[in-house]
Design a protein around this motif. Structure first.
Motif, PDB file in Angstrom:
ATOM      1  N   LEU A 173      61.461  42.136  41.004  1.00 36.01           N
ATOM      2  CA  LEU A 173      60.220  41.916  40.270  1.00 36.01           C
ATOM      3  C   LEU A 173      59.983  40.421  40.036  1.00 36.01           C
ATOM      4  CD1 LEU A 173      60.425  44.803  37.669  1.00 36.01           C
ATOM      5  CD2 LEU A 173      58.763  44.594  39.516  1.00 36.01           C
ATOM      6  N   ALA A 217      56.699  38.366  41.291  1.00 37.66           N
ATOM      7  CA  ALA A 217      55.908  37.661  40.280  1.00 37.66           C
ATOM      8  C   ALA A 217      55.784  36.188  40.622  1.00 37.66           C
ATOM      9  CB  ALA A 217      56.543  37.853  38.906  1.00 37.66           C
ATOM     10  N   THR A 247      58.437  37.598  34.846  1.00 36.52           N
ATOM     11  CA  THR A 247      57.138  38.268  34.936  1.00 36.52           C
ATOM     12  C   THR A 247      56.211  37.783  33.824  1.00 36.52           C
ATOM     13  OG1 THR A 247      58.019  40.196  33.712  1.00 36.52           O
ATOM     14  CG2 THR A 247      57.989  40.323  36.129  1.00 36.52           C
ATOM     15  N   LEU A 298      53.574  44.271  36.806  1.00 34.76           N
ATOM     16  CA  LEU A 298      54.928  43.745  36.997  1.00 34.76           C
ATOM     17  C   LEU A 298      55.613  43.536  35.653  1.00 34.76           C
ATOM     18  CD1 LEU A 298      54.301  41.096  39.821  1.00 34.76           C
ATOM     19  CD2 LEU A 298      54.981  43.496  40.063  1.00 34.76           C
TER      20      LEU A 298
END
Length: 595
Positions: free
Chosen positions: A307, A311, A410, A431
């Motif tokens: 993630l 991001a 994120t 996200l």
């Protein structure tokens, strides 16, 4: 909508240049894992993740899962079933599984790189094979031969999927309180009865059968965690010869409505005398489940990394495109009506934080994955033990730090978008929502901290820490005369000594007051994580300098390392100060005085 492009250049650099996996794989007997093969697998995996999984990410978030209360059935988001079919056709579910059970027999370190790409592309979808992989490990190490032949082979092929059923409504981490029971039957099977909650992929339409690995108590079980056994309880009954029978006495009672990972089926599972098979020895199920859980914890750490990578990619793209105001020192793009926001120091702070945590975290995580391979195939008993000790030590760091850094990254990436990051159009808020769960499931950050401090450091006398400190010492000695690395090796050596002294100080205080362990645990986890990343950033710079990479690439690594040492490593000062304050500030306020 957020986009994703697999960072193959960075992944290859980490595997080949930083970790030197080709030689290690060869020494461990992975004859088919040469560089050409590894790169080909990465390329094909990237294609699947970019073209099949990534386009379904926002679709899954919008549609979620469907639940039929009358039948207990769960329907996955549009496209998920077709994507899973392609996943199984490609053999991805068995990438690291032994060839004797239908797998490719590739190293775990390579498997983690595939996991990273899957998690970046579509975290919710990736939860379905994640638990199957954990079930594979549990059966491989603890199942009987017939169980491996009947269940493991189908999990490896992806024909069936797996779950781990631990948590119950009245107990979370404290599994000693669980009430699910298993009654022995005359035919050698067991009748399993109880309710499990938060079961990822507990019910779905991706595969015709689901293999639930369930913790339960036998009638003669002693109280507490020492009385827990592990059972295979399939959705459809399976005979010892592998033939599939009628629907088992279990069903999904409901699905949870969650903050994020909407397309991941999080189920309440009810077992009503369901037929199951004992895995391993009676009352020894927790050991088998931990084999599965530790694999899943590394996997969840990879979710945080994945993630963070996605991001960062989107924030960097936006920061280069978004025009707003001018640099304080004068226009950097005078031909444009305004400068792109990437010239602003605060935007750079956020982007560099993400870059430093992602690239350093990737080396940390992949190296942890390599310990799976070394622990299984190391050349000597001592080498295997060192790898196992190091893996145990690194697991809570990878899980705890990479997921919390995932939340941080994120957040920073969303912040780079300003108000546009808060709306669904750009996909950044998804996200951020998805990242939040990673710090909770498979053991919260607090549980990881207690595992690192209480078990891996105090109970096991820092066996894994000693291995890691030995790595740091050898690296610093190896580069003692390297002036180009002195700005990193000097502070790193000092931090390593401080880490060891801090650990011993905590142990000394804990001998007098056990509350010291719980009070220090959280800060010790992150102190350890930042020092570990300091080591990896020093190694990254050394690897880049020694490589044939372009000078611009080498310069970028060095400047990012400098940023980490100047801006992020000092976070250890805060964590050390908190540890040194002891349990007093945490425990002095009486519980009734909190209101």
């Amino acid at each position: 909508m957020s986009s994703y492009s697999a960072p193959l250049h960075e992944i290859r650099f980490t595997l080949h240049d930083v970790l030197g996996v080709e030689a290690t794989f060869r020494q461990l007997g992975y004859e088919d894992a040469g560089r050409e093969t590894v790169d080909a697998i990465l390329e094909e995996g990237a294609r699947f993740c970019e073209s099949v999984l990534a386009p379904l990410n926002q679709v899954g978030d919008r549609h979620g899962v469907g639940y039929d209360a009358d039948t207990g059935s769960v329907t996955t988001a549009p496209g998920f079933k077709e994507a899973y079919a392609q996943f199984t056709e490609g053999g991805w579910g068995g990438l690291t599984a032994p060839a004797e059970y239908g797998g490719m027999g590739m190293p775990h370190a390579l498997g983690l790189s595939m996991e990273e790409m899957i998690n970046s592309a579509n975290l919710a979808w990736g939860n379905f094979p994640l638990l199957s992989h954990g079930a594979q490990n549990a059966l491989l190490h603890h199942g009987e031969q017939w169980q491996r032949e009947v269940f493991l082979t189908r999990l490896v092929s992806g024909e069936w999927t797996g779950t781990m059923c631990l948590t119950e409504p009245h107990c979370g981490t404290d599994l000693g309180l669980l009430r699910t029971r298993a009654e022995p039957r005359a035919d050698g099977t067991y009748a399993v009865t109880g309710t499990k909650i938060f079961i990822t992929a507990g019910e779905h339409d991706l595969a015709p059968n689901i293999v639930h690995l369930v913790l339960a108590r036998l009638p003669d079980a002693p109280a507490g965690s020492k009385g827990i056994s592990l059972f295979i309880v399939p959705k459809f009954k399976v005979a010892r010869d592998g033939s599939v029978g009628e629907r088992n006495a279990l069903r999904c009672g409901s699905v949870e409505h969650k903050m994020g990972i909407h397309a991941s089926a999080t189920c309440v599972m009810n077992f009503d005398g369901a037929e199951g098979y004992l895995v391993g020895q009676p009352h020894r199920g927790l050991a088998a489940m931990f084999t599965m859980m530790n694999s899943a914890r590394i996997g969840v750490g990879m979710q945080g990394l994945g993630l963070s990578e996605r991001a960062l990619q989107n924030a960097l793209r936006y920061a280069r495109e978004r025009l707003q105001s001018r640099s304080l020192s004068g226009a950097k793009f005078p031909d444009k009506p305004a400068d792109p926001i990437i010239v602003q120091p605060d935007v750079r702070r956020m982007l560099l934080t993400c870059k430093a945590l992602v690239e350093g975290g990737r080396a940390l995580a992949y190296h942890a994955g390599l310990q799976f391979d070394l622990a299984a195939h190391g050349a000597s008993e001592q080498a295997r033990k060192d790898a196992d000790d190091l893996l145990g030590f690194l697991t809570p760091i990878v899980k705890g730090c990479l997921t919390e850094w995932g939340v941080e990254c994120t957040y920073h990436a969303l912040q780079c978008f300003g108000g546009h990051g808060y709306i669904a159009e750009h996909g950044m808020e998804q996200l951020a929502r998805d990242a939040r769960i990673t710090t909770l499931y498979e053991g919260t950050t607090g549980i990881q901290a207690l595992d690192l401090m209480g078990r891996k450091t105090m109970q096991l006398q820092g066996a894994g820490l000693k291995v890691f400190l030995g790595m740091v010492q050898r690296f610093c000695e190896q580069h003692a005369g390297n002036a180009a690395l002195a700005e990193f090796t000097g502070p790193l050596a000092a931090k390593a000594q401080e880490w060891q002294a801090l650990t011993m100080a905590i142990a000394g205080r804990a001998a007098r007051d056990p509350e010291e362990i719980g009070a220090a645990a959280y800060d010790y986890l992150f102190y350890s994580g930042y020092v570990a990343l300091a080591y990896w950033w020093a190694r990254i710079v050394a690897a880049a300098d020694a490589s044939s990479q372009p000078e611009s690439f080498k310069a970028a690594k060095r400047e990012t390392a400098r940023f980490f040492y100047a801006r992020l490593l000092p976070r250890t000062l805060l964590h050390k100060a908190a540890i040194d304050s002891g349990p007093g500030p945490l425990l002095a306020l009486a519980a009734e005085h909190f209101d």
